[in-house]
Design a protein around this motif. Structure first.
Motif, PDB file in Angstrom:
ATOM      1  N   GLN A 142       9.910  -2.068   3.603  1.00 49.11           N
ATOM      2  CA  GLN A 142       9.061  -1.017   3.037  1.00 49.11           C
ATOM      3  C   GLN A 142       7.595  -1.145   3.432  1.00 49.11           C
ATOM      4  N   TYR A 143       7.196  -2.293   3.943  1.00 49.88           N
ATOM      5  CA  TYR A 143       5.796  -2.516   4.310  1.00 49.88           C
ATOM      6  C   TYR A 143       5.493  -2.257   5.778  1.00 49.88           C
ATOM      7  N   GLY A 144       6.526  -2.091   6.607  1.00 46.80           N
ATOM      8  CA  GLY A 144       6.238  -1.804   8.001  1.00 46.80           C
ATOM      9  C   GLY A 144       7.357  -2.163   8.960  1.00 46.80           C
ATOM     10  N   LEU A 145       7.025  -2.037  10.230  1.00 45.15           N
ATOM     11  CA  LEU A 145       7.893  -2.404  11.354  1.00 45.15           C
ATOM     12  C   LEU A 145       7.217  -3.592  12.030  1.00 45.15           C
ATOM     13  N   PHE A 146       7.865  -4.739  12.004  1.00 38.65           N
ATOM     14  CA  PHE A 146       7.234  -5.981  12.441  1.00 38.65           C
ATOM     15  C   PHE A 146       7.886  -6.526  13.706  1.00 38.65           C
ATOM     16  N   ILE A 147       7.110  -7.333  14.440  1.00 40.53           N
ATOM     17  CA  ILE A 147       7.639  -8.080  15.581  1.00 40.53           C
ATOM     18  C   ILE A 147       7.071  -9.499  15.530  1.00 40.53           C
ATOM     19  N   TYR A 148       7.959 -10.464  15.821  1.00 33.69           N
ATOM     20  CA  TYR A 148       7.526 -11.844  16.018  1.00 33.69           C
ATOM     21  C   TYR A 148       7.721 -12.154  17.486  1.00 33.69           C
ATOM     22  N   ASP A 149       6.634 -12.462  18.194  1.00 33.36           N
ATOM     23  CA  ASP A 149       6.665 -12.642  19.645  1.00 33.36           C
ATOM     24  C   ASP A 149       6.693 -14.103  20.089  1.00 33.36           C
ATOM     25  N   GLY A 150       6.949 -15.005  19.162  1.00 32.87           N
ATOM     26  CA  GLY A 150       6.966 -16.431  19.477  1.00 32.87           C
ATOM     27  C   GLY A 150       5.743 -17.148  18.969  1.00 32.87           C
ATOM     28  N   SER A 151       4.691 -16.392  18.624  1.00 33.38           N
ATOM     29  CA  SER A 151       3.493 -17.020  18.075  1.00 33.38           C
ATOM     30  C   SER A 151       2.889 -16.250  16.902  1.00 33.38           C
ATOM     31  N   ASN A 152       3.034 -14.922  16.901  1.00 28.20           N
ATOM     32  CA  ASN A 152       2.414 -14.119  15.840  1.00 28.20           C
ATOM     33  C   ASN A 152       3.378 -13.079  15.280  1.00 28.20           C
ATOM     34  N   VAL A 153       3.156 -12.721  14.017  1.00 27.42           N
ATOM     35  CA  VAL A 153       3.851 -11.599  13.393  1.00 27.42           C
ATOM     36  C   VAL A 153       2.877 -10.431  13.382  1.00 27.42           C
ATOM     37  N   THR A 154       3.298  -9.282  13.944  1.00 33.48           N
ATOM     38  CA  THR A 154       2.442  -8.099  14.041  1.00 33.48           C
ATOM     39  C   THR A 154       3.164  -6.911  13.428  1.00 33.48           C
ATOM     40  N   ASN A 155       2.437  -6.138  12.611  1.00 36.11           N
ATOM     41  CA  ASN A 155       2.965  -4.896  12.060  1.00 36.11           C
ATOM     42  C   ASN A 155       2.688  -3.796  13.077  1.00 36.11           C
ATOM     43  N   LEU A 156       3.724  -3.267  13.714  1.00 33.90           N
ATOM     44  CA  LEU A 156       3.572  -2.270  14.767  1.00 33.90           C
ATOM     45  C   LEU A 156       3.161  -0.892  14.230  1.00 33.90           C
ATOM     46  N   LEU A 157       3.225  -0.700  12.930  1.00 37.70           N
ATOM     47  CA  LEU A 157       2.880   0.604  12.344  1.00 37.70           C
ATOM     48  C   LEU A 157       1.423   0.723  11.925  1.00 37.70           C
ATOM     49  N   ARG A 158       0.719  -0.379  11.931  1.00 38.43           N
ATOM     50  CA  ARG A 158      -0.664  -0.359  11.450  1.00 38.43           C
ATOM     51  C   ARG A 158      -1.482   0.689  12.209  1.00 38.43           C
ATOM     52  N   ASN A 159      -2.100   1.595  11.466  1.00 39.69           N
ATOM     53  CA  ASN A 159      -2.932   2.692  11.984  1.00 39.69           C
ATOM     54  C   ASN A 159      -2.162   3.678  12.871  1.00 39.69           C
ATOM     55  N   LYS A 160      -0.831   3.740  12.691  1.00 42.96           N
ATOM     56  CA  LYS A 160      -0.036   4.687  13.479  1.00 42.96           C
ATOM     57  C   LYS A 160       0.707   5.693  12.605  1.00 42.96           C
ATOM     58  N   ILE A 161       1.252   5.216  11.491  1.00 46.35           N
ATOM     59  CA  ILE A 161       1.972   6.081  10.561  1.00 46.35           C
ATOM     60  C   ILE A 161       1.397   5.856   9.171  1.00 46.35           C
ATOM     61  N   LYS A 162       1.222   6.942   8.431  1.00 44.15           N
ATOM     62  CA  LYS A 162       0.695   6.812   7.068  1.00 44.15           C
ATOM     63  C   LYS A 162       1.662   5.998   6.215  1.00 44.15           C
ATOM     64  N   GLU A 163       1.090   5.169   5.357  1.00 47.59           N
ATOM     65  CA  GLU A 163       1.893   4.309   4.497  1.00 47.59           C
ATOM     66  C   GLU A 163       2.856   5.120   3.632  1.00 47.59           C
ATOM     67  N   SER A 164       2.403   6.228   3.090  1.00 49.94           N
ATOM     68  CA  SER A 164       3.258   7.054   2.234  1.00 49.94           C
ATOM     69  C   SER A 164       4.424   7.649   3.029  1.00 49.94           C
ATOM     70  N   THR A 165       4.196   8.046   4.266  1.00 47.98           N
ATOM     71  CA  THR A 165       5.265   8.590   5.112  1.00 47.98           C
ATOM     72  C   THR A 165       6.327   7.529   5.362  1.00 47.98           C
ATOM     73  N   TRP A 166       5.891   6.319   5.676  1.00 47.43           N
ATOM     74  CA  TRP A 166       6.822   5.224   5.937  1.00 47.43           C
ATOM     75  C   TRP A 166       7.627   4.881   4.684  1.00 47.43           C
ATOM     76  N   GLN A 167       6.960   4.776   3.546  1.00 44.72           N
ATOM     77  CA  GLN A 167       7.655   4.395   2.322  1.00 44.72           C
ATOM     78  C   GLN A 167       8.626   5.470   1.851  1.00 44.72           C
ATOM     79  N   ASN A 168       8.361   6.722   2.182  1.00 44.50           N
ATOM     80  CA  ASN A 168       9.309   7.791   1.854  1.00 44.50           C
ATOM     81  C   ASN A 168      10.527   7.758   2.780  1.00 44.50           C
ATOM     82  N   TYR A 169      10.372   7.192   3.961  1.00 48.58           N
ATOM     83  CA  TYR A 169      11.464   7.149   4.940  1.00 48.58           C
ATOM     84  C   TYR A 169      12.372   5.936   4.745  1.00 48.58           C
TER      85      TYR A 169
END
Length: 195
Positions: A142-169
């Protein structure tokens, strides 16, 4: 000796997960070992019980041998159970419902493995909410679409999709997949959709 040949002592009470009612909810092979989590097994009294906080592993090259002394208890008693294990870049990603535990398993000896990081709000609701790609492990909640690349965890949705749109989906049944030919992720709102 027995210990040199097998990698564990002959005093191990049991070395398999094969009894009546025994099992586990998730497994992954990494560094020539099999790791399982959320294990249901027999105790010393022959009673079956669930160890939701335990990760067990095999000796090198023995993918069906689980000595009872070969286990990792990264965190105990947090009222969450392991949902899925993933492996990437000598790291074991252990997903619970609310948290992600990143365990460094690069060393040949389990004595040198360590809990590298705990990520809050990075858990998953079910095993199909994560997928392995050649770029890393991707997962959704519910908090986002994440990737772990071997060193960092990154939220791929940050500043791309509104939080409310994502949480409704996103629901508890949302699943993720990956197309390796075209390099894109597929997110299905519900695995049980009838429409």
């Amino acid at each position: 000796t027995y210990e040199i040949l097998n990698g564990f002592l002959p005093s191990e009470r049991k070395i398999t997960i094969s009894g009546n009612g025994e099992g586990y909810k998730t497994a992954v092979v990494a560094n020539r070992r099999c790791f399982i989590a959320n294990v249901k097994t027999e105790n010393e009294d022959g009673q079956t019980f669930q160890m939701r906080d335990r990760i067990m592993y095999t000796p090198v090259g023995k993918f069906d041998t689980f000595p009872r002394s070969y286990f990792i208890d990264a965190v105990k008693g947090d009222a969450q159970e392991y949902v899925k294990l993933e492996e990437y870049s000598d790291r074991l990603l252990a997903f619970k419902t609310k948290k992600l535990y990143i365990i460094n398993i690069a060393a040949p000896s389990p004595a040198n493995w360590f809990l590298e990081e705990i990520k809050d709000f990075c858990g998953i609701e079910h095993p199909h909410a994560s997928v392995k790609t050649e770029f890393g492990i991707c997962w959704i909640n519910q908090y986002g679409l994440f990737i772990y690349d071997g060193s960092n965890v990154t939220n791929l949705l940050r500043n791309k999709i509104k939080e409310s749109t994502w949480q409704n989906y996103v629901t508890n049944d949302t699943i993720i997949g990956y197309n390796p030919k075209k390099y894109y992720l597929v997110i299905l709102k519900s695995a049980f959709a009838t429409d």
